[in-house]
Design an enzyme around this catalytic site. Structure first.
Site, PDB file in Angstrom:
ATOM      1  CB  SER A  85      -1.086   0.037   0.773  1.00  0.00           C
ATOM      2  OG  SER A  85      -1.982  -1.333   1.506  1.00  0.00           O
ATOM      3  CG  ASP A 304      -3.866   0.112  -1.925  1.00  0.00           C
ATOM      4  OD1 ASP A 304      -4.798  -0.678  -2.075  1.00  0.00           O
ATOM      5  OD2 ASP A 304      -3.045   0.390  -1.004  1.00  0.00           O
TER       6      ASP A 304
END
Ligand code: MG
Ligand code: ZN
Length: 447
Positions: A85, A304
């Site tokens: 992330s 993401d």
């Protein structure tokens, strides 16, 4: 402005000079929504989850309605094809690919200007609303620069210490994180209050936040509770209040993160995942209503990366049946905590699940309980984890849900956009393109 900046001080001094020549002519708001871990299977799963069984057709969701494209998510070459992330949020916030773990820095660990910093430099208001701790990888990649996402305290400190035009970078910051903000060595909540911030620590007090003063809201020690266990629509509620606070004389940039779709994916928990998606749906509806009244706003939603390798249909059966999850009032984690503490009657167990378990399912739960109670050495969190695993298996079997990993996967993710400049995000793109497009939107509309 978008070239790599060698130090943050440099970025601030360049930015200050830049700001004086750019008054807010036109007022285009940009709202970036990141659903952490929300690969395409999650938006698909949510469509069938919310399908009305009374009608013949499968109803579309807000995610279907505004789907405009896809995005690749791979990190800098040194980290392979599967991103974390931090690297992906850094790509989304700066337009530059970096290594897994990087927070707003490039492969040489040099700070990069983020879209949020750029917006703040041009005197736009800025807000960040998340369901994780506010210094977790995704929000941190918009607000901070650090070589590692794990440096939670340093990242939180930088939120208070780093200034643009003599102010911290955010006008509104909502999410979890008492653990990192109220510490032995520093009380960052008090420091922000001394800098003029108003502070709340309960959802009910969000309504007391007044327009015209910067606002901090922290509602949990680390991340917020699962949507399934928390007040209904917690992200939607925080987002409404952030809009109320940000929408005034100046245009704004806001980051909203549905942080825990990813956590549900890591945990291989389809019930928790679908309820995080429901909170995101409610949030997107809040934003849709805001855009209807403020057509100068652009909303972009993407993920993401995907998490868990979730599959809808398993073992050769042509079925996926999420219906029982509508009945659930508690997360598997919550139920497991109860069952790790005491033996309950079959009726009580059924009550916790809020759907009727079969004899075999009850037997599986009771024998797992016997197993963990027999081991007096077993730490309590391990007891919870063992029972929770059993519960999630029951739900996976019932719903025909499969998982391939407890980590991330490299699939491309959906891009959803609506509002004034939604068309800019159409088609297949790279995650870095999304940041580049946002920089361009800020530059073309704020100058
Ligand atoms: Mg995140
Ligand atoms: Zn993750």
């Amino acid at each position: 402005m978008r070239k790599l900046l060698t130090t943050l001080c440099l970025s601030v001094s360049i930015s200050s000079a830049y700001a004086t020549t750019n008054q807010d002519i036109g007022a285009d708001n940009i709202i970036m929504v990141v659903a952490d871990g929300m690969g395409p299977t999650y938006t698909t799963a949510y469509r069938y989850f919310q399908d009305n069984p009374e009608t013949n057709k499968v109803e579309t969701t807000i995610f279907d309605k505004y789907l405009v494209g896809t995005s690749s998510t791979y990190p800098a070459k040194m980290s392979g094809y599967v991103t974390d992330s931090a690297a992906s949020a850094t790509a989304l916030s700066t337009g530059v690919k970096s290594y897994n773990g990087a927070i707003g820095v490039d492969v040489n660990k040099k700070p990069l200007l983020t879209v949020l910093e750029h917006a703040k430099t041009l005197n736009m208001k800025t807000g960040v609303v998340v369901t994780s701790q506010v210094n977790h990888a995704t929000p941190a990649s918009y607000l901070a620069h650090n070589e590692s996402r794990k440096n939670y305290d340093a990242i939180a400190n930088s939120y208070v210490d780093e200034k643009i035009n003599n102010n911290v970078k955010f006008d509104v910051l909502l999410g979890g994180g008492w653990k990192y903000f109220i510490r032995e060595d520093r009380n960052l909540v008090e420091e922000l209050q001394q800098q003029g911030f108003q502070y709340v620590d309960k959802y009910d007090d969000l309504a007391n936040l007044r327009v015209g003063k910067p606002a901090l809201g922290l509602f949990a020690d680390v991340g917020l509770p699962w949507a399934l266990d928390d007040e209904k629509g917690r992200l939607a509620n925080m987002t409404s209040h952030a809009l109320r606070l940000l929408d005034n004389d100046k245009p704004f940039f806001m980051l909203v993160e549905a942080s825990q779709v990813d956590w549900a994916g890591h945990s291989n928990d389809i019930a928790a995942a679908l309820l995080e998606m429901a909170d995101l749906d409610a949030t997107m509806q809040v934003l849709e209503q805001f855009v209807a009244k403020n057509p100068n706003t652009t909303v972009i939603l993407t993920a993401d990366h995907s998490t868990g390798g979730v599959t809808l249909g398993v073992n050769g059966d042509y079925l996926w049946k999420p219906e029982i999850i509508h009945r659930m009032k508690h997360s598997p984690n919550f139920i497991a905590k109860q069952l790790s503490e005491e033996k309950l009657s079959k009726a009580k167990v059924n009550e916790l699940f809020n759907f009727e378990l079969t004899e075999e399912e009850i037997k599986a739960i009771f024998s797992k309980q016997d197993e963990v109670f027999a081991d007096s050495e077993l730490a309590s969190w391990k007891k919870v984890r063992a029972i929770e695993k059993e519960i999630k298996e029951i739900i996976d079997v019932r719903t025909y849900t499969g998982w391939t990993t407890s980590g991330h996967t490299a699939v491309d993710v959906p891009v959803i956009a609506f509002g004034k400049h939604a068309a800019v995000f159409a088609g297949n793109q790279d995650n870095t393109d999304i940041a580049k497009k946002i920089f361009n939107l800020i530059d073309s509309t704020q100058q």
